[in-house]
Design an enzyme around this catalytic site. Structure first.
Site, PDB file in Angstrom:
ATOM      1  N   GLU A 164       0.795  -1.229   0.000  1.00  0.00           N
ATOM      2  CA  GLU A 164       0.000   0.000   0.000  1.00  0.00           C
ATOM      3  C   GLU A 164       0.828   1.279   0.000  1.00  0.00           C
ATOM      4  O   GLU A 164       0.665   2.143   0.872  1.00  0.00           O
ATOM      5  CB  GLU A 164      -0.984  -0.023   1.190  1.00  0.00           C
ATOM      6  CG  GLU A 164      -1.879  -1.258   1.157  1.00  0.00           C
ATOM      7  CD  GLU A 164      -2.779  -1.405   2.394  1.00  0.00           C
ATOM      8  OE1 GLU A 164      -2.705  -0.552   3.291  1.00  0.00           O
ATOM      9  OE2 GLU A 164      -3.543  -2.383   2.447  1.00  0.00           O
ATOM     10  N   ASP A 271     -12.339 -10.000  -1.525  1.00  0.00           N
ATOM     11  CA  ASP A 271     -13.633 -10.170  -0.867  1.00  0.00           C
ATOM     12  C   ASP A 271     -14.611  -9.177  -1.487  1.00  0.00           C
ATOM     13  O   ASP A 271     -14.207  -8.223  -2.158  1.00  0.00           O
ATOM     14  CB  ASP A 271     -13.584 -10.071   0.672  1.00  0.00           C
ATOM     15  CG  ASP A 271     -12.820  -8.887   1.204  1.00  0.00           C
ATOM     16  OD1 ASP A 271     -12.741  -7.846   0.516  1.00  0.00           O
ATOM     17  OD2 ASP A 271     -12.302  -8.972   2.345  1.00  0.00           O
TER      18      ASP A 271
HETATM   19  O1  G2I Z   1      -7.686  -4.362   6.283  1.00  0.00           O
HETATM   20  C1  G2I Z   1      -7.792  -5.437   5.417  1.00  0.00           C
HETATM   21  C2  G2I Z   1      -6.479  -5.749   4.756  1.00  0.00           C
HETATM   22  C3  G2I Z   1      -6.079  -4.648   3.815  1.00  0.00           C
HETATM   23  N1  G2I Z   1      -4.831  -4.962   3.109  1.00  0.00           N
HETATM   24  C4  G2I Z   1      -3.721  -5.319   3.975  1.00  0.00           C
HETATM   25  C5  G2I Z   1      -4.109  -6.404   4.966  1.00  0.00           C
HETATM   26  O2  G2I Z   1      -3.030  -6.689   5.826  1.00  0.00           O
HETATM   27  C6  G2I Z   1      -5.325  -6.003   5.745  1.00  0.00           C
HETATM   28  O3  G2I Z   1      -5.611  -7.078   6.669  1.00  0.00           O
HETATM   29  C7  G2I Z   1      -6.198  -6.718   7.864  1.00  0.00           C
HETATM   30  C8  G2I Z   1      -6.418  -7.950   8.710  1.00  0.00           C
HETATM   31  O4  G2I Z   1      -7.275  -8.836   8.034  1.00  0.00           O
HETATM   32  C9  G2I Z   1      -7.058  -7.554  10.045  1.00  0.00           C
HETATM   33  O5  G2I Z   1      -7.138  -8.681  10.905  1.00  0.00           O
HETATM   34  O6  G2I Z   1      -5.376  -5.826   8.547  1.00  0.00           O
HETATM   35  C10 G2I Z   1      -6.021  -5.320   9.697  1.00  0.00           C
HETATM   36  C11 G2I Z   1      -5.183  -4.211  10.282  1.00  0.00           C
HETATM   37  O7  G2I Z   1      -5.020  -3.188   9.349  1.00  0.00           O
HETATM   38  C12 G2I Z   1      -6.246  -6.463  10.692  1.00  0.00           C
HETATM   39  O8  G2I Z   1      -6.983  -6.000  11.802  1.00  0.00           O
HETATM   40  C13 G2I Z   1      -6.329  -6.009  13.014  1.00  0.00           C
HETATM   41  C14 G2I Z   1      -7.202  -5.275  13.999  1.00  0.00           C
HETATM   42  O9  G2I Z   1      -7.400  -3.954  13.535  1.00  0.00           O
HETATM   43  C15 G2I Z   1      -6.539  -5.243  15.328  1.00  0.00           C
HETATM   44  O10 G2I Z   1      -7.388  -4.636  16.270  1.00  0.00           O
HETATM   45  C16 G2I Z   1      -6.143  -6.660  15.750  1.00  0.00           C
HETATM   46  O11 G2I Z   1      -5.400  -6.620  16.945  1.00  0.00           O
HETATM   47  O12 G2I Z   1      -6.053  -7.307  13.472  1.00  0.00           O
HETATM   48  C17 G2I Z   1      -5.318  -7.304  14.657  1.00  0.00           C
HETATM   49  C18 G2I Z   1      -4.906  -8.742  14.993  1.00  0.00           C
HETATM   50  O13 G2I Z   1      -6.020  -9.581  15.088  1.00  0.00           O
END
Ligand code: G2I
Length: 480
Positions: A164, A271
């Protein structure tokens, strides 16, 4: 071909115990969990692409682990390879969660897509609040990239090296990296990653670059310039976080223009979210959107594969980020396949498992005769096995000179306990060590020189040896 998969020795005793414990849970839930038809990973492999899913550490066991292993042949850790996860303290690495995902992937013959090395988000506090000089920050970045790629050397097939880097208007994102190091941080990160594992395929990954727009134009120009400078860049990842009905109509053309620069492309975080609650109309639109994306990738020879960003609505990131929205993945919250799942399966060349409503009316042109025997019958047995279950796909070829009308295929597995949970294109039963598969009304005929295919899912315990002694209508078959 019978492939027997063993747990990676590096998993160690505790990992085996963990998986064994999981097996007890899985056996209770798996019968309804596996979708009918040929698993996505087998269909994808036949098309020369991979089919991946994001997976988190807490999804490796139980129903989620079983479905992931059965359906997908690539895994992207959802969070476990990100900077805050692996280097929470400067210079001290916590590889455990990511290693578990890699071990899971290896145990199930899946590739790993590494995500990610340099990003603006999910950075540890020591890094974001360290007020490092530009020189120190550059050294920190190179060390992190080098150490992480080295740790997973030979285990990660594709790396999202930079994630990104762009704003929506095509300017560079104003983050720690760009603000202090300028845009050269991208080439430097790629170069460091390549030095650490020359065999890994190195990607830049971003969202909202699926259509042709200011952001994707900026990515295009960046990749073009990196290629011109000889920077090791192998591919571009298109995240593909879509809104229902809004897959850009020029996605395929956009993928192709990147491929024409001499890089691979991949759909990395697919998704399709919708306003909740979902209904049949929305789910059909979503299926159409998944079909479009699959066909767009399959229509570009350098598109290496598609990864869904979580395969189930039960754990998708969408509802917590977009309140009121969700239902974005191919499986619902109860781990049941949705129309989007069938859409992926169909796009990958799978056939629907619902028998035709009208049985074929034309009788076989050649009257049925004695079934072929010996080398006249040839069986191809393909299996995708994990620690508690397996999916078998069987093709029976009639090499004789006369058509078969009505068939029964029998074989044995000499030991272990196997329980057939689901079958398609045949009725499959098991008694003792013997299996019997019989045709359904619509596939009773196998013309001379023709073949028919069916498959089934089963749970197993104890042992799951290669099948043997195939007979078609009582006559022995050769097996490959
Ligand atoms: O946001 C969707 C995706 C966008 N592109 C990059 C990816 O790396 C991103 O993935 C998401 C994860 O699927 C989420 O699981 O990235 C998020 C963070 O930007 C992730 O969320 C985070 C939560 O915000 C936190 O509160 C949590 O502690 O996941 C963390 C671990 O479970």
């Amino acid at each position: 071909m019978f492939s027997k998969r063993t747990l990676r020795s590096a998993l160690g005793g505790s990992g085996v115990a963990l998986l064994a414990a999981a097996a007890a849970v899985v056996s209770l839930t798996i019968p309804s969990a596996q979708a009918a038809g040929t698993p996505l990973r087998d269909l994808a492999a036949a098309k020369g692409v991979y089919m991946g899913t994001a997976l988190m550490q807490n999804e490796l066991t139980g129903t989620s682990g079983s479905i992931a292993a059965a359906q997908f042949d690539s895994v992207t850790p959802g969070n476990e390879m990100k900077w805050e996860s692996v280097e929470p303290t400067r210079g001290t690495y916590n590889w455990g969660p990511a290693d578990q995902i890699v071990a899971f992937a290896q145990a199930h013959d899946m590739q790993v897509r590494g995500h990610n090395l340099v990003w603006h988000s999910q950075l540890p506090n020591w890094l974001t609040s360290g007020s490092f000089s530009n020189g120190d920050l550059h050294a920190i970045m190179i060390k992190h990239v080098t150490d992480e790629v080295t740790h997973f050397k030979g285990e990660v097939v594709h790396w999202d090296v930079v994630n990104e880097p762009f704003n929506e208007d095509g300017t560079f994102r104003s983050d720690l990296w760009y603000n202090q190091l300028g845009s050269s941080y991208i080439a430097d990160a790629l170069t460091a990653a390549h030095a650490a594992d020359p065999g890994a395929k190195l990607y830049i990954n971003d969202y909202n670059i699926e259509g042709q727009n200011a952001k994707s134009n900026a990515m295009y120009n960046l990749v073009k310039s990196l290629k011109a400078q000889g920077v090791p860049i192998d591919g571009v990842g298109f995240q593909a976080h879509f809104i229902l009905g809004q897959v850009p109509s020029d996605f395929k053309a956009n993928l192709q223009r990147f491929a024409d620069l001499g890089v691979d492309v991949a759909v990395t975080e697919l998704d399709v979210r919708m306003q909740l609650p979902s209904d049949a109309t929305k789910l059909q639109q979503q299926a159409a959107d998944y079909t479009t994306v699959m066909n767009d990738c399959l229509g570009v020879s350098r598109c290496k594969g598609v990864t869904v960003w979580g395969f189930t609505d039960a754990t998708s990131w969408v509802p917590s980020t977009f309140p009121g929205q969700g239902a974005a993945t191919p499986y619902d919250e109860n781990y049941q396949p949705k129309p989007a799942y069938t859409a992926i399966q169909t796009a990958l060349g799978g056939t629907t498992t619902t028998p035709p409503t009208t049985p074929p009316t034309t009788p076989p042109t050649t009257p049925p005769t004695t079934p072929p025997g010996g080398s006249g019958c040839a069986v191809t047995y393909g299996v995708n096995q994990w620690n508690t279950g397996f999916t078998a796909n069987i093709t029976v070829r009639n090499g004789g000179s006369a058509a078969v009308d009505g068939w029964t295929l029998k074989w044995t597995q000499s030991s272990g306990t196997q329980t057939v949970t689901q079958a398609w294109n045949a009725t499959v039963t098991r008694s003792g060590t013997g299996y019997t598969a019989t045709n359904l009304s619509y596939n009773a005929a196998i013309p001379a020189g023709g073949s028919t295919s069916f498959g089934f899912n089963a749970d197993w315990s104890g042992a799951n040896p290669a099948p043997a002694g195939f007979t078609l209508n009582g006559a022995a078959c050769s097996v490959s």
